[in-house]
Scaffold this motif. Structure first.
Motif, PDB file in Angstrom:
ATOM      1  N   ASN A  43      20.213 -64.427 -14.606  1.00  0.00           N
ATOM      2  CA  ASN A  43      19.430 -63.215 -14.393  1.00  0.00           C
ATOM      3  C   ASN A  43      19.818 -62.231 -15.478  1.00  0.00           C
ATOM      4  O   ASN A  43      20.915 -61.689 -15.485  1.00  0.00           O
ATOM      5  CB  ASN A  43      19.711 -62.618 -13.012  1.00  0.00           C
ATOM      6  CG  ASN A  43      18.763 -61.478 -12.670  1.00  0.00           C
ATOM      7  OD1 ASN A  43      18.148 -60.882 -13.562  1.00  0.00           O
ATOM      8  ND2 ASN A  43      18.646 -61.154 -11.403  1.00  0.00           N
ATOM      9  N   SER A  44      18.887 -61.984 -16.405  1.00  0.00           N
ATOM     10  CA  SER A  44      19.157 -61.091 -17.531  1.00  0.00           C
ATOM     11  C   SER A  44      18.518 -59.722 -17.354  1.00  0.00           C
ATOM     12  O   SER A  44      18.533 -58.904 -18.278  1.00  0.00           O
ATOM     13  CB  SER A  44      18.640 -61.733 -18.826  1.00  0.00           C
ATOM     14  OG  SER A  44      17.242 -61.891 -18.763  1.00  0.00           O
ATOM     15  N   ASN A  45      17.931 -59.477 -16.176  1.00  0.00           N
ATOM     16  CA  ASN A  45      17.207 -58.224 -15.912  1.00  0.00           C
ATOM     17  C   ASN A  45      16.046 -58.037 -16.878  1.00  0.00           C
ATOM     18  O   ASN A  45      15.609 -56.919 -17.130  1.00  0.00           O
ATOM     19  CB  ASN A  45      18.145 -57.008 -15.985  1.00  0.00           C
ATOM     20  CG  ASN A  45      19.107 -56.964 -14.817  1.00  0.00           C
ATOM     21  OD1 ASN A  45      18.767 -57.382 -13.719  1.00  0.00           O
ATOM     22  ND2 ASN A  45      20.309 -56.461 -15.054  1.00  0.00           N
ATOM     23  N   GLY A  49      12.248 -62.233 -15.604  1.00  0.00           N
ATOM     24  CA  GLY A  49      12.974 -62.562 -14.380  1.00  0.00           C
ATOM     25  C   GLY A  49      14.042 -63.618 -14.595  1.00  0.00           C
ATOM     26  O   GLY A  49      14.405 -63.959 -15.726  1.00  0.00           O
ATOM     27  N   ALA A  50      14.539 -64.170 -13.489  1.00  0.00           N
ATOM     28  CA  ALA A  50      15.624 -65.141 -13.538  1.00  0.00           C
ATOM     29  C   ALA A  50      15.121 -66.507 -14.004  1.00  0.00           C
ATOM     30  O   ALA A  50      13.953 -66.860 -13.819  1.00  0.00           O
ATOM     31  CB  ALA A  50      16.272 -65.262 -12.169  1.00  0.00           C
ATOM     32  N   THR A  52      16.088 -70.583 -13.642  1.00  0.00           N
ATOM     33  CA  THR A  52      16.838 -71.521 -12.811  1.00  0.00           C
ATOM     34  C   THR A  52      16.987 -72.849 -13.534  1.00  0.00           C
ATOM     35  O   THR A  52      16.042 -73.350 -14.145  1.00  0.00           O
ATOM     36  CB  THR A  52      16.133 -71.745 -11.466  1.00  0.00           C
ATOM     37  OG1 THR A  52      16.052 -70.501 -10.772  1.00  0.00           O
ATOM     38  CG2 THR A  52      16.907 -72.733 -10.603  1.00  0.00           C
TER      39      THR A  52
END
Length: 263
Positions: A43-45, A49-50, A52
């Motif tokens: 999650n890099s903001n 988004g994230a 997976t």
């Protein structure tokens, strides 16, 4: 921080959810505790988004890492060594890496084929324990033209402690120093067969037996370029469960958060 993100990208080697069509394990039991890595989340903001990454195995051999962006890597072993890595995007083969080792099972050559173009990285194991890395390019058969890849990897107690990257700028040699510190806990991938041979596979320090706690960048022409600090959280089995990376030179920059799940 961008350099740290690149390191994680190499570490993850990409993976999301996919069907079990080649005999690999794909059960969905994800836990914070455990020792066999099943999922990693970045999650890099960022607006995207994230991301997976899911890990699939044949026994303790890594079969695939599949990303939520529908790209994935497929692994081939020879005995206990990873000797081929294929990268797919939207189920289309984009490139293949062939890995060669010496009699001591140390990585000595990586060849990547992308269509009609070939790239080769040669790893020379020096008598002082360092490793020199040089790059070459060419066609899919021969790669003899030197590139600007020129690095040396240093170790302390078996861990990558420093990487020196050399380049010629305006006729003068510039050296970028990347220094690393580590904890004493287990990395998420430490039990994957053959993964420990890929410590210096690509950008440098992405697979040690212990986890990164800081990365410091400096050079021969500037003062400190960047400092990344990584705060780690561990599960009951002393494996990394969460890492938060903060760029100390960029107080307003969002952290990178990595989460790991096991079985």
């Amino acid at each position: 921080m961008k350099k740290f993100f690149c390191l994680f990208s190499v570490l993850a080697l990409l993976i999301g959810s996919c069907s079990d069509n080649d005999g690999t394990s794909s059960d969905s039991g994800f836990n914070i505790n455990g020792t066999k890595l099943k999922r990693a989340i970045l999650n890099s903001n960022a607006a995207s988004g994230a991301i997976t990454y899911d890990y699939f195995y044949n026994g303790n051999r890594l079969a695939r890492i599949v990303s939520s962006d529908m790209s994935y890597f497929k692994y081939t072993y020879t005995d206990e060594l990873i000797t081929k890595i294929e990268f797919f995007k939207n189920n289309v083969l984009k490139n293949i890496d062939f890995l060669e080792y010496n009699n001591d099972n140390k990585l000595i050559t990586r060849k990547q084929i992308r269509g009609n173009t070939g790239y080769k990285v040669v790893y020379t194991h020096n008598n002082d324990g360092t490793i020199s890395i040089f790059g070459y390019t060419g066609d899919s058969v021969n790669q003899n033209t030197p590139t600007d890849l020129n690095k040396k990897v240093f170790f302390v107690n078996g861990l990558v402690s420093k990487i020196e990257s050399y380049s010629i700028i305006d006729g003068s040699l510039e050296t970028l120093f990347t220094n690393y510190t580590h904890d004493t806990a287990n990395t998420p991938t430490s039990l994957i067969l053959g993964y420990d041979k890929l410590t210096y596979y690509d950008q440098g320090n992405f697979q040690n037996v212990h986890n990164l706690t800081s990365i410091t960048y400096s050079s021969t022409v500037n003062d400190i370029v960047d400092v990344d600090e990584i705060v780690n959280v561990y599960n009951a089995d002393n494996f990394l469960s969460k890492a938060t990376a903060v760029d100390l030179e960029d107080n307003n920059g969002p952290p990178l958060i990595f989460e790991y799940f096991y079985e």
